[in-house]
Design a protein around this motif. Structure first.
Motif, short mmCIF file in Angstrom:
data_model
loop_
_atom_site.label_atom_id
_atom_site.label_comp_id
_atom_site.label_asym_id
_atom_site.label_seq_id
_atom_site.Cartn_x
_atom_site.Cartn_y
_atom_site.Cartn_z
N PHE A 185 27.85 36.62 50.73
CA PHE A 185 29.07 36.97 51.79
C PHE A 185 30.27 36.58 51.39
N LEU A 186 30.55 35.36 50.88
CA LEU A 186 31.94 34.75 50.80
C LEU A 186 32.51 35.64 49.57
N LEU A 187 31.83 35.84 48.57
CA LEU A 187 32.39 36.64 47.53
C LEU A 187 32.61 38.22 47.89
N LEU A 188 31.69 38.68 48.61
CA LEU A 188 32.01 40.07 49.20
C LEU A 188 32.75 40.34 50.06
N VAL A 189 33.27 39.26 50.85
CA VAL A 189 34.34 39.37 51.64
C VAL A 189 35.71 39.33 51.26
N PHE A 190 35.93 38.35 50.04
CA PHE A 190 37.14 38.21 49.62
C PHE A 190 37.25 39.13 48.13
N CYS A 191 36.05 39.90 47.61
CA CYS A 191 36.55 40.52 46.57
C CYS A 191 36.00 42.04 46.59
N GLN A 245 40.17 34.08 41.57
CA GLN A 245 39.38 33.98 42.64
C GLN A 245 38.61 32.54 42.94
N PHE A 246 38.60 31.99 44.17
CA PHE A 246 37.87 30.84 44.20
C PHE A 246 37.27 30.74 45.51
N TYR A 247 36.21 29.94 45.71
CA TYR A 247 35.58 29.61 47.06
C TYR A 247 35.28 28.16 47.15
N GLN A 248 35.41 27.63 48.48
CA GLN A 248 34.97 26.29 48.53
C GLN A 248 34.28 26.17 49.97
N LYS A 249 33.39 25.44 49.94
CA LYS A 249 32.51 25.14 51.32
C LYS A 249 33.44 24.17 52.09
N ILE A 250 33.67 24.44 53.41
CA ILE A 250 34.33 23.59 54.34
C ILE A 250 33.40 22.62 55.15
N SER A 307 41.75 34.72 46.54
CA SER A 307 42.00 35.39 45.42
C SER A 307 43.39 36.35 45.17
N GLY A 308 43.66 36.71 44.05
CA GLY A 308 45.01 37.31 43.60
C GLY A 308 44.89 37.83 42.53
N PHE A 309 46.06 38.93 42.33
CA PHE A 309 46.10 39.39 40.80
C PHE A 309 47.67 39.88 40.82
N TYR A 310 48.22 39.88 39.69
CA TYR A 310 49.45 40.13 39.41
C TYR A 310 49.38 41.34 38.06
N LEU A 311 49.89 42.47 38.31
CA LEU A 311 49.98 43.58 37.28
C LEU A 311 51.26 43.60 36.67
N ILE A 312 51.22 43.35 35.35
CA ILE A 312 52.21 43.29 34.34
C ILE A 312 52.27 44.64 33.85
N ASN A 313 53.56 45.46 34.03
CA ASN A 313 53.78 46.64 33.57
C ASN A 313 54.88 46.66 32.61
N PRO A 314 54.91 46.59 31.25
CA PRO A 314 55.93 46.57 30.46
C PRO A 314 56.94 47.73 30.42
N PHE A 326 47.77 38.89 46.94
CA PHE A 326 46.97 37.77 47.15
C PHE A 326 46.49 37.69 48.54
N ARG A 327 45.25 37.16 48.77
CA ARG A 327 44.35 36.84 49.88
C ARG A 327 43.73 35.60 49.78
N ALA A 328 43.64 35.08 51.18
CA ALA A 328 43.16 33.59 51.58
C ALA A 328 42.67 33.76 53.00
N GLY A 329 41.74 33.16 53.23
CA GLY A 329 41.04 32.89 54.42
C GLY A 329 39.80 32.12 54.62
N VAL A 330 39.19 32.17 55.80
CA VAL A 330 37.85 31.51 56.13
C VAL A 330 36.82 32.40 56.46
N ASN A 331 35.58 32.20 55.85
CA ASN A 331 34.31 33.08 56.00
C ASN A 331 33.22 32.17 56.87
#
Length: 375
Positions: free
Chosen positions: A12-18, A206-211, A220-227, A258-263
């Motif tokens: 669920f955690l990975l499903l939610v943020f990915c 991307q990362f997850y951590q039990k609270i 999670s986040g990404f950066y697209l480089i378009n030369p 970029f995204r961040a939050g709690v599941n």
């Protein structure tokens, strides 16, 4: 002995943020885009030899105009706003090379419509249209820690390549713009072009951590480089005003999200999340020049979501709602301001909300050593 995550927790955690992917909203984004490592990155925890297929649908309607962070409500009140309707479908296939390394390919398709006055001689409102294959993405990701030994938290990094497979010269009929007010066939606006015409490199994390209990942090986040600086496609903006001559050709800009939050998991089948998203198009590119026409901007959104999983099928729905929208000065805005001595800041239309709906199906390998029963 009970391990850190329950059978459905990591899923669920990975499903939610990915599964949502990371998508830019409104006219700020040239086109639909998401991370090259695939929209359904719960596949990060695929065992060796596992396959997963997925589809993610996205929709938004952009119509609220902003200069900087200031909204221009008169555009809607006077019926002069530009309205984009964007539908996008991402079809992703992911393969587990090992328990930590995975690879994916994402084939996106789009259907876009754009309604405006200014593109049709400012006399009548007409629609322009685009559809078809967008820019294909291929990528790979790697868990930094062994998933079998780090069930309470982990981090994955990814590297991807965006291919210029989408049409970046999609055209339609524009009215009242030719000689003696005749219709002309012209390229559609940058915001609804299926592709951008450039090879891109995407970096993602991307990362997850039990609270505690059934609560988990994610990010999670990404950066697209378009030369590539420009793609050679004419915008016809210079026909609107001579001062827009430096915006006559389309730019190929960088993008980011970029995204961040709690599941929280209510049950082994159902989870909910609440987080924040920050996404947009840069004013200047990280590599290469930044000339040509682009609409830089960014959106900060609150991002609620819900997920459901049963056996090897997973569903996810999220509806990010915009809190802050910003259309800063572009490079060409600055040049025009310096040339004329008058303040210049172009505008962009943004959406109020975005709808993301995803579905995935997993095909576990029958000839491998079993990985931890996280699913």
């Amino acid at each position: 002995m009970k391990t850190g995550f329950t059978a459905g927790s990591v899923f669920f955690l990975l499903l939610v943020f990915c599964t949502n992917g990371l998508y830019a909203q409104g006219c700020v984004a040239i086109r639909h885009f998401s991370s090259c490592s695939g929209n359904h990155l719960e596949s990060n925890l695929l065992g060796k030899g596992d396959w997963q297929i997925g589809m993610n649908y996205r929709y938004f309607k952009s119509f609220r105009h902003f200069q900087g962070t200031h909204e221009e409500p008169d555009r809607v009140a006077n019926n002069t706003e530009v309205i984009n309707h964007s539908h996008a479908w991402d079809f992703t296939v992911t393969y587990g090379i090992s328990d930590r390394l995975f690879a994916s390919i994402t084939i996106p398709t789009v259907i876009n419509t754009r309604s405006s006055l200014y593109e049709h001689g400012r006399e009548e409102r007409h629609n322009s249209f685009s559809r078809g294959l967008a820019d294909i993405r291929i990528g790979a990701g790697y868990w930094l820690f062994n998933p079998q030994e780090h069930l309470n938290g982990n981090m994955a990094i990814g590297l991807g390549l965006k291919l210029p497979t989408g049409n970046y010269n999609a055209s339609d009929i524009f009215y009242n713009v030719g000689e003696n007010g005749q219709p002309q066939v012209r390229p559609v606006d940058q915001s609804i072009q299926p592709g951008d015409g450039g090879f891109g490199i995407a970096l993602d994390l991307q990362f997850y951590q039990k609270i505690g209990g059934e609560f988990y942090a994610y990010g999670s986040g990404f950066y697209l480089i378009n030369p590539r600086e420009t793609n050679g496609i004419r915008t016809f903006r210079e026909t609107l005003s001579p001062i827009l001559d430096n915006e006559a050709i389309m730019s190929v800009p960088d993008q980011y999200a970029f995204r961040a939050g709690v599941n929280y998991n209510f049950s082994p089948e159902t989870g909910v999340s609440l987080g924040a998203r920050f996404e947009g198009v840069t004013v200047e590119d990280l590599i290469g020049g930044s000339q040509g026409f682009r609409r830089p901007g960014n959106v900060l959104s609150v991002d609620p979501g819900i997920s459901y999983m049963k056996n090897n099928i997973a569903l996810n729905l999220s509806v990010p709602v915009a809190l802050r929208r910003n259309r800063p000065q572009s490079v060409t805005d600055r040049e025009t301001e310096q040339l004329t001595g008058e303040p210049r800041n172009g505008d962009a239309a943004f959406a109020d909300y975005l709808i993301n709906l995803g579905i995935t199906y997993r095909f576990p390998s029958k000839n491998k050593t079993k990985v931890p029963d996280l699913f």
